[in-house]
Write a protein that holds these residues in place. Structure first.
Motif, PDB file in Angstrom:
ATOM      1  N   PRO A  44      -2.736  -9.624  -4.504  1.00  0.00           N
ATOM      2  CA  PRO A  44      -1.408 -10.343  -3.841  1.00  0.00           C
ATOM      3  C   PRO A  44      -1.414 -10.019  -2.461  1.00  0.00           C
ATOM      4  N   GLY A  45      -1.021 -11.192  -1.777  1.00  0.00           N
ATOM      5  CA  GLY A  45      -0.991 -10.977  -0.164  1.00  0.00           C
ATOM      6  C   GLY A  45      -1.913 -10.630   0.580  1.00  0.00           C
ATOM      7  N   LYS A  46      -3.305 -10.463   0.109  1.00  0.00           N
ATOM      8  CA  LYS A  46      -4.252 -10.104   0.786  1.00  0.00           C
ATOM      9  C   LYS A  46      -5.477 -11.262   0.680  1.00  0.00           C
ATOM     10  N   GLU A  47      -6.332 -11.103   1.756  1.00  0.00           N
ATOM     11  CA  GLU A  47      -7.470 -11.994   1.790  1.00  0.00           C
ATOM     12  C   GLU A  47      -8.327 -11.654   0.591  1.00  0.00           C
ATOM     13  N   ARG A  48      -9.164 -12.548   0.614  1.00  0.00           N
ATOM     14  CA  ARG A  48     -10.273 -12.496  -0.512  1.00  0.00           C
ATOM     15  C   ARG A  48     -11.446 -11.149   0.036  1.00  0.00           C
ATOM     16  N   GLU A  49     -11.806 -10.563  -0.915  1.00  0.00           N
ATOM     17  CA  GLU A  49     -12.666  -9.371  -0.632  1.00  0.00           C
ATOM     18  C   GLU A  49     -13.725  -9.345  -1.669  1.00  0.00           C
ATOM     19  N   GLY A  50     -14.970  -9.285  -1.096  1.00  0.00           N
ATOM     20  CA  GLY A  50     -16.311  -8.824  -1.722  1.00  0.00           C
ATOM     21  C   GLY A  50     -16.363  -7.453  -2.468  1.00  0.00           C
ATOM     22  N   LEU A  51     -16.896  -7.552  -3.821  1.00  0.00           N
ATOM     23  CA  LEU A  51     -16.933  -6.487  -4.618  1.00  0.00           C
ATOM     24  C   LEU A  51     -18.371  -6.108  -4.720  1.00  0.00           C
ATOM     25  N   SER A  52     -18.996  -6.922  -5.064  1.00  0.00           N
ATOM     26  CA  SER A  52     -20.584  -6.771  -5.348  1.00  0.00           C
ATOM     27  C   SER A  52     -21.257  -8.100  -5.504  1.00  0.00           C
ATOM     28  N   CYS A  53     -22.831  -8.190  -5.293  1.00  0.00           N
ATOM     29  CA  CYS A  53     -23.514  -9.130  -5.224  1.00  0.00           C
ATOM     30  C   CYS A  53     -24.898  -8.798  -5.826  1.00  0.00           C
ATOM     31  N   LEU A  54     -25.505  -9.735  -6.586  1.00  0.00           N
ATOM     32  CA  LEU A  54     -26.803  -9.746  -7.212  1.00  0.00           C
ATOM     33  C   LEU A  54     -27.458 -10.877  -6.746  1.00  0.00           C
ATOM     34  N   SER A  55     -28.831 -10.424  -6.112  1.00  0.00           N
ATOM     35  CA  SER A  55     -29.530 -11.676  -5.681  1.00  0.00           C
ATOM     36  C   SER A  55     -30.729 -11.726  -6.756  1.00  0.00           C
ATOM     37  N   SER A  56     -31.300 -12.915  -6.550  1.00  0.00           N
ATOM     38  CA  SER A  56     -32.395 -13.691  -7.343  1.00  0.00           C
ATOM     39  C   SER A  56     -33.747 -12.492  -7.713  1.00  0.00           C
ATOM     40  N   SER A  73     -24.618  -6.749 -13.450  1.00  0.00           N
ATOM     41  CA  SER A  73     -25.820  -7.345 -13.778  1.00  0.00           C
ATOM     42  C   SER A  73     -25.911  -8.646 -14.293  1.00  0.00           C
ATOM     43  N   SER A  74     -26.964  -9.019 -15.104  1.00  0.00           N
ATOM     44  CA  SER A  74     -27.416 -10.385 -15.467  1.00  0.00           C
ATOM     45  C   SER A  74     -28.117 -10.263 -16.845  1.00  0.00           C
ATOM     46  N   ASP A  75     -27.781 -11.648 -17.383  1.00  0.00           N
ATOM     47  CA  ASP A  75     -28.560 -12.014 -18.535  1.00  0.00           C
ATOM     48  C   ASP A  75     -29.141 -13.463 -18.256  1.00  0.00           C
ATOM     49  N   ASN A  76     -30.279 -13.408 -17.789  1.00  0.00           N
ATOM     50  CA  ASN A  76     -30.959 -14.583 -17.374  1.00  0.00           C
ATOM     51  C   ASN A  76     -31.259 -15.502 -18.223  1.00  0.00           C
ATOM     52  N   ALA A  77     -31.506 -15.218 -19.826  1.00  0.00           N
ATOM     53  CA  ALA A  77     -31.563 -16.161 -20.784  1.00  0.00           C
ATOM     54  C   ALA A  77     -30.312 -16.964 -20.931  1.00  0.00           C
ATOM     55  N   LYS A  78     -28.909 -16.180 -20.762  1.00  0.00           N
ATOM     56  CA  LYS A  78     -27.825 -16.989 -20.911  1.00  0.00           C
ATOM     57  C   LYS A  78     -27.100 -17.593 -19.467  1.00  0.00           C
ATOM     58  N   ASN A  79     -28.059 -17.504 -18.407  1.00  0.00           N
ATOM     59  CA  ASN A  79     -27.578 -17.791 -17.177  1.00  0.00           C
ATOM     60  C   ASN A  79     -26.243 -17.314 -16.654  1.00  0.00           C
ATOM     61  N   THR A  80     -26.010 -15.765 -16.826  1.00  0.00           N
ATOM     62  CA  THR A  80     -24.782 -15.421 -16.851  1.00  0.00           C
ATOM     63  C   THR A  80     -25.063 -14.078 -15.969  1.00  0.00           C
ATOM     64  N   VAL A  81     -23.819 -13.745 -15.037  1.00  0.00           N
ATOM     65  CA  VAL A  81     -23.759 -12.590 -14.533  1.00  0.00           C
ATOM     66  C   VAL A  81     -22.727 -11.856 -14.675  1.00  0.00           C
ATOM     67  N   TYR A  82     -22.681 -10.581 -14.941  1.00  0.00           N
ATOM     68  CA  TYR A  82     -21.480  -9.963 -15.309  1.00  0.00           C
ATOM     69  C   TYR A  82     -21.302  -8.779 -14.290  1.00  0.00           C
ATOM     70  N   LEU A  83     -19.743  -8.353 -14.496  1.00  0.00           N
ATOM     71  CA  LEU A  83     -19.192  -7.531 -13.764  1.00  0.00           C
ATOM     72  C   LEU A  83     -18.648  -6.505 -14.776  1.00  0.00           C
ATOM     73  N   GLN A  84     -18.999  -5.350 -14.610  1.00  0.00           N
ATOM     74  CA  GLN A  84     -18.523  -4.075 -15.638  1.00  0.00           C
ATOM     75  C   GLN A  84     -17.342  -3.566 -14.682  1.00  0.00           C
ATOM     76  N   LEU A  85     -16.111  -3.335 -15.202  1.00  0.00           N
ATOM     77  CA  LEU A  85     -15.124  -2.903 -14.399  1.00  0.00           C
ATOM     78  C   LEU A  85     -14.835  -1.657 -15.239  1.00  0.00           C
ATOM     79  N   ASN A  86     -14.800  -0.352 -14.709  1.00  0.00           N
ATOM     80  CA  ASN A  86     -14.421   0.855 -15.517  1.00  0.00           C
ATOM     81  C   ASN A  86     -13.396   1.623 -14.617  1.00  0.00           C
TER      82      ASN A  86
END
Length: 128
Positions: A44-56, A73-86
């Motif tokens: 809230p009140g801030k510009e968009r910031e980058g967290l992580s990126c995964l290349s092909s 991480s990614s699951d290529n079979a599902k064409n899905t990229v995940y971000l685990q937040l701990n």
């Protein structure tokens, strides 16, 4: 046309975890052309910031502020990229977005405007 849809956001207590998903469609990796999926957030009140990126090619990049807590991480079979937040903190409360780029990650984490397409976002709220 590239389409991205985020899911997995919600309300979690401080110290908890979430796994965000970015389902991608509308593009094909032919083994020669580069692409990247990045995760971003807007507090809230801030510009968009980058967290992580995964290349092909499997390479990853993380912002210093979340390194060690967030994992992409990614699951290529599902064409899905995940971000685990701990170990989530109240200051992590934000709308989280995934984005697509026709190319490698490069400095997209540092420069969100390098992204070519964005998902609609998913809300993450961390309570005390």
């Amino acid at each position: 046309e590239v389409q991205l849809v985020e899911s997995g956001g919600g309300l979690v207590q401080a110290g908890g975890s979430l796994r965000l998903s970015c389902a991608a469609s509308g593009f094909t990796f032919n083994g020669d052309d580069w692409y990247a999926i990045g995760w971003f957030r807007q507090l809230p009140g801030k510009e968009r910031e980058g967290l992580s990126c995964l290349s092909s090619d499997g390479r990853t990049d993380y912002a210093d502020s979340v390194k060690g807590r967030f994992t992409i991480s990614s699951d290529n079979a599902k064409n899905t990229v995940y971000l685990q937040l701990n170990n989530l903190k109240p200051e992590d409360t934000a709308v989280y977005y995934c984005a697509f780029r026709n190319g490698r990650c490069g400095v997209m984490v540092q420069m969100p405007r390098m992204a070519d397409k964005w998902g609609p976002g998913t809300q993450v709220t961390v309570s005390l």
